[in-house]
Motif scaffolding. Structure first.
Motif, mmCIF file in Angstrom:
data_model
loop_
_atom_site.group_PDB
_atom_site.id
_atom_site.type_symbol
_atom_site.label_atom_id
_atom_site.label_comp_id
_atom_site.label_asym_id
_atom_site.label_seq_id
_atom_site.Cartn_x
_atom_site.Cartn_y
_atom_site.Cartn_z
ATOM 1 N N SER A 105 0.842 -1.208 0.000
ATOM 2 C CA SER A 105 0.000 0.000 0.000
ATOM 3 C C SER A 105 0.867 1.245 0.000
ATOM 4 C CB SER A 105 -0.919 0.023 1.222
ATOM 5 O OG SER A 105 -1.651 -1.174 1.293
ATOM 6 N N MET A 106 1.934 1.240 0.822
ATOM 7 C CA MET A 106 2.842 2.386 0.826
ATOM 8 C C MET A 106 3.361 2.641 -0.575
ATOM 9 S SD MET A 106 4.981 1.751 4.367
ATOM 10 C CE MET A 106 6.352 2.831 4.059
ATOM 11 N N LEU A 107 3.775 1.580 -1.227
ATOM 12 C CA LEU A 107 4.317 1.710 -2.575
ATOM 13 C C LEU A 107 3.265 2.299 -3.511
ATOM 14 C CD1 LEU A 107 7.080 0.997 -3.635
ATOM 15 C CD2 LEU A 107 6.178 -1.176 -4.425
ATOM 16 N N GLY A 108 2.004 1.865 -3.374
ATOM 17 C CA GLY A 108 0.922 2.382 -4.208
ATOM 18 C C GLY A 108 0.747 3.883 -4.020
ATOM 19 N N PHE A 109 0.750 4.314 -2.754
ATOM 20 C CA PHE A 109 0.572 5.744 -2.492
ATOM 21 C C PHE A 109 1.780 6.553 -2.974
ATOM 22 C CE2 PHE A 109 -2.816 4.307 0.316
ATOM 23 C CZ PHE A 109 -3.792 5.233 0.015
ATOM 24 N N ILE A 110 2.979 5.980 -2.864
ATOM 25 C CA ILE A 110 4.169 6.692 -3.352
ATOM 26 C C ILE A 110 4.060 6.910 -4.858
ATOM 27 C CG2 ILE A 110 6.655 6.481 -3.736
ATOM 28 C CD1 ILE A 110 6.819 4.994 -1.050
ATOM 29 N N GLN A 111 3.681 5.840 -5.575
ATOM 30 C CA GLN A 111 3.603 5.941 -7.027
ATOM 31 C C GLN A 111 2.520 6.932 -7.448
ATOM 32 O OE1 GLN A 111 3.331 1.901 -8.448
ATOM 33 N NE2 GLN A 111 5.520 1.566 -8.113
ATOM 34 N N GLY B 238 3.227 15.497 -10.623
ATOM 35 C CA GLY B 238 3.556 15.887 -11.979
ATOM 36 C C GLY B 238 4.790 15.207 -12.538
ATOM 37 N N TYR B 239 5.330 14.219 -11.811
ATOM 38 C CA TYR B 239 6.472 13.509 -12.385
ATOM 39 C C TYR B 239 5.979 12.515 -13.428
ATOM 40 C CZ TYR B 239 9.210 15.354 -8.524
ATOM 41 O OH TYR B 239 9.824 16.190 -7.656
ATOM 42 N N PRO B 240 6.770 12.319 -14.493
ATOM 43 C CA PRO B 240 6.367 11.327 -15.488
ATOM 44 C C PRO B 240 6.319 9.931 -14.874
ATOM 45 C CG PRO B 240 8.569 12.163 -15.935
ATOM 46 C CD PRO B 240 8.017 12.976 -14.818
ATOM 47 N N TYR B 241 5.534 9.021 -15.486
ATOM 48 C CA TYR B 241 5.295 7.725 -14.840
ATOM 49 C C TYR B 241 6.567 6.929 -14.615
ATOM 50 C CZ TYR B 241 6.090 5.166 -19.149
ATOM 51 O OH TYR B 241 6.688 4.616 -20.228
ATOM 52 N N TYR B 242 7.596 7.152 -15.505
ATOM 53 C CA TYR B 242 8.783 6.301 -15.361
ATOM 54 C C TYR B 242 9.614 6.647 -14.131
ATOM 55 C CZ TYR B 242 10.410 10.273 -18.164
ATOM 56 O OH TYR B 242 10.642 11.525 -18.638
#
Lengths: 317, 502
Positions: free
Chosen positions: A273-279, A286-290
């Motif tokens: 979940s942490m990883l999900g919220f970070i992404q 506004g950072y690009p997905y990569y």
């Protein structure tokens, strides 16, 4: 006092960093903490999370499963394609069976033949990638008559105001958590991961135990594929690419040790979940997905570092 | 030269929940062998880790060569002239002898390239000074344990050590190798090196040391001249009481045969091994390390596979069982290495106790925690195991308490046969005699017991019958009045039978 701060930082440093990150995103992106966005993140997390449940079983034995990414692709393609051919119910059954069978094959090579888990599952990753293209002939598949099927409920439905995929993930987590904490199977997994030799000397069939963790991993990935196919109502040939690392990062971030024997399902639920919220936060900032990939790298390194530190601390204490 | 090389002054070291060292003081004089004794958990290993720079003390100071000194890490200690020789040797098997002697402190030129000639020359000199029979270029992995130990001792020469600390140096040496080691130690002594000698083996301590410092619960109980004391006195200082009946033998009342092994053979390890053991009988299995004793019992239990042979359980042929089948029939194996084979160290006593019998502690595959807790509590009090609770990781316990959990995990299922492989290795005197008493008690309750031991007094003291093994074969069997040290030594050392078939 200084010692206290040091201890808190060492033990909960990651969590604190995460809270700071949440605050920064919340201040800069109004949408971040809205119920709609949170549900979106959880919907996204439910797929990787479901996979991470099975991978946690594998990691607890001190092994890895890197094949889950392309297994997700293959099974999503299968569930969508079979849905068009034979209907939703047979498609789901077939997908679950295929997932379990491929997991069993990994488990056979790793548990009984004794091959290295990293190599076996990495090779499987590549093999399944090829198999997907064989199966689909290179074209993407879509669910036909999308309006007339109940198949959409797994990815898009909601129940009591909560998305069905999130409910599936949470019930999966509860079942997996209970199995690990309270059954003989769970106990065997911890024993094999903690000390394989000692568990064999205690009459535990370690190869058999390892074998079943891979079957579980194949099954949870199959459930994730059903959710994925239902959510997208179709499948691209690259749909699961890179998921193996996201899943592993979530497991490690939760604090389950790569050396085996220590960790738990609730840790995985928190980690993924942490990883999900970070992404999601990075996207909203506004950072690009990569950029997610760079962050995943950093998360893996830091989490493994902390794990090692904890182990060292124990050795010299 | 000063009359004291190294003085430990009021050292204190606290770990969460334990005061491992409490105001410990002692000193080492040049040319003396100074024994450090105490039960497991008394603080010996912590003290030696402080001296070697692995731990930093919380209080007190180390005065080395007349100066207060701070030893920051093991390499620092070595360069200052304090060398620790661990029970488990710290060598890299793939590197040469010379490279190992200078491990981590290799002579290099200013580009960081190894100066091989200098390395070889210095290493040769150190090896010659010790009278080693091998050169600096040999790969360490090809050497015997005793020779590897010499490589570590060569560091004492190479770094001109003033203090050398030996931790259980004879744990895996034969008698001849032990004599060689003592010779080397006397050589170091003659050069004025101060030696700290840590061991559980009292005969060695009285053989080689000049003074004895006794630790108990992190405190120094006293330092005495070896010549002025005796075993009883030292033991009393260590455990706070005397041990009169060191060995107790079970009454010789035997029932039916429990286990019979016939012609068990595994190429390269052992051949045509046959023996049997009855209810109420303690069978000893004596032999030097490498004689194949552990391999035989591990094969009977099922963790190894044999090439040929038969195992009979209560008269019935059971073929070659798996560990699961053995356990379910009522066989128990307390293995040689409790940390690698006996326990899951990160688990607590509760989970380790139930591990071999999960089906007994569960209903429909769901673990029954209250049953587990009941078994844990039963054996915690029956074996007086010192632990803070059912879930304290057994890695945090002393060797003796760990071994008691290994016993608990087998005893809780009422076995018919228990095989104990080196049950008292590396544990303190108090736990040792508790285990000897337990062996006698179990046999009197009708269990068949097999005890493997390298310690002759132990194997003779507890057994009704002793088999001598050498080079993978049973070479003699002794019972009654024939059970003497002379006969056993004779059997294992003079046997020159054919080597194990390849």
């Amino acid at each position: 006092m200084g010692q206290l701060i040091k201890n808190v930082l060492r033990r909960h440093g990651l969590l604190l960093a995460f809270l700071v990150f949440l605050a920064v995103v919340a201040v800069n992106a109004e949408a971040f903490l809205t119920p709609g966005n949170i549900l979106d993140v959880l919907r996204q997390v439910s797929i990787t999370g479901m996979m991470a449940l099975g991978v946690t079983f594998v990691v607890l034995t001190g092994r890895l499963d890197l094949s889950v990414g392309s297994l997700l692709t293959l099974l999503t393609v299968i569930v969508v394609d079979q849905h068009n051919i034979s209907g939703p119910f047979p498609a789901i059954v077939m997908t679950l069976l295929a997932g379990a069978a491929i997991g069993a094959f990994n488990g056979l090579l790793i548990g009984f033949v004794g091959l290295n888990a990293l190599i076996v599952t990495l090779a499987m990753l590549s093999f399944l990638q090829g198999l997907v293209l064989f199966y689909s002939g290179g074209s993407n598949v879509n669910v036909q008559n999308a309006q007339d099927t109940w198949f959409a409920v797994f990815g898009r439905g909601s129940f009591l105001g909560l998305p069905v995929p999130v409910l599936l993930f949470l019930s999966g987590a509860i079942v997996a958590g209970l199995v690990l904490a309270f059954t003989t199977f769970g106990r065997r997994i911890y024993a094999v991961g903690g000390n394989e030799t000692a568990s064999i000397f205690s009459g535990i069939n370690a190869p058999w135990t390892v074998f079943w963790t891979y079957v579980v991993s194949g099954l949870t990935t199959a459930i994730a594929a059903v959710i994925m196919g239902s959510r997208v109502m179709g499948a691209q040939n690259t749909i699961g690419q890179g998921y193996e690392l996201t899943v592993l990062a979530g497991v490690i971030l939760g604090g389950t040790s790569l050396l085996g024997g220590s960790g738990s399902i609730w840790r995985t639920v928190i980690g993924i979940s942490m990883l999900g919220f970070i992404q999601n936060g990075l996207l909203l900032l506004g950072y690009p997905y990569y950029v997610q990939w760079l962050v995943t790298w950093a998360v893996i390194i830091i989490a493994v570092w902390i794990d090692l530190g904890a182990k060292r601390g124990r050795i010299f204490a | 030269m000063q009359d004291v090389i190294l003085k430990v002054d009021g050292i204190t070291k606290t770990f969460p929940g334990v005061k491992a060292l409490d105001n410990v003081s002692f000193d080492i004089r040049p040319g003396e062998v100074h024994a450090l004794v105490g039960e497991n958990g008394a603080g010996k290993s912590t003290l030696m880790k402080v001296l070697a720079g692995l731990h930093q003390p919380d209080g007190g100071e180390i005065v080395y060569l007349g100066e207060p000194t701070n030893v920051s890490n093991p390499l620092d200690a070595r360069q200052k002239g304090i060398l620790l020789i661990h029970q488990e040797l710290s060598l890299s098997p793939e590197l040469s002898v010379a490279e190992n002697i200078y491990l981590g402190a290799w002579p290099t030129n200013r580009f960081g390239v190894l100066r091989k000639k200098e390395l070889r020359r210095n290493a040769s000199a150190a090896l010659e000074a010790l009278g080693c029979g091998f050169g600096p270029d040999v790969r360490v992995g090809t050497l015997s344990v005793a020779m590897q130990q010499m490589v570590e001792i060569a560091r004492a020469e190479a770094f001109r050590a003033n203090v050398v600390i030996f931790d259980e140096p004879t744990a895996s040496l034969t008698d001849a190798e032990k004599e060689q080691l003592f010779h080397t130690i006397r050589g170091l002594q003659a050069r004025g090196v101060g030696i700290v000698y840590i061991s559980h083996k009292m005969d060695e301590i009285f053989d080689i040391t000049d003074r004895i410092t006794v630790l108990r619960d992190g405190q120094v109980q006293g330092t005495i001249d070896t010549a002025d004391t005796d075993l009883n006195n030292v033991t009393r200082m260590m455990i706070g009481r005397t041990l009169d009946a060191y060995f107790v033998k079970a009454k010789a009342e035997f029932g039916a045969e429990v286990l019979r092994v016939e012609n068990l053979t595994k190429t390269g390890l052992f051949r045509e091994v046959s023996f049997s053991v009855r209810e109420g009988e303690v069978l000893g299995l004596y032999g030097l390390v490498g004689a194949g004793r552990s391999e035989v019992v591990e094969t009977v239990f099922g963790v190894r596979r044999a090439d040929a042979g038969k195992v009979y359980w209560k008269g019935g042929d059971i073929g070659l069982p798996t560990p699961r089948q053995s356990i379910d029939m009522g066989m128990a194996l307390v293995p040689e290495s409790r940390k690698e084979q006996g326990l899951v160290l990160m688990m607590g006593g509760r989970e380790n106790t139930s591990l071999p019998h999960l089906s007994m502690f569960s209903e429909l595959s769901v673990m029954n925690k209250s049953k587990e807790l009941a078994a844990f509590e039963k054996y915690r009090s029956a074996l007086s195991i010192k632990t803070t609770g059912p879930d304290q990781a057994v890695s945090q316990l002393s060797g003796g308490n760990q071994q008691k959990f290994v016993l608990a995990k087998w005893l809780c299922a009422d076995p018919k046969l228990i095989i104990l492989d080196e049950p008292t290795r590396g544990i303190d005197v108090g736990s040792k005699s508790a285990i000897h008493e337990l062996i006698a008690h179990l046999a009197e309750q009708g269990l068949a017991v097999v005890v493997i031991s390298s310690e002759m007094p132990e194997v003779l003291g507890v057994s009704h019958r002793v088999l001598a093994m050498s080079e993978g074969a049973v070479v003699a069997e002794f019972g009654g009045a024939q059970m003497t040290e002379e006969n056993l030594i004779d059997a294992v050392s003079h046997h020159r039978g054919p080597m194990v078939a390849e």
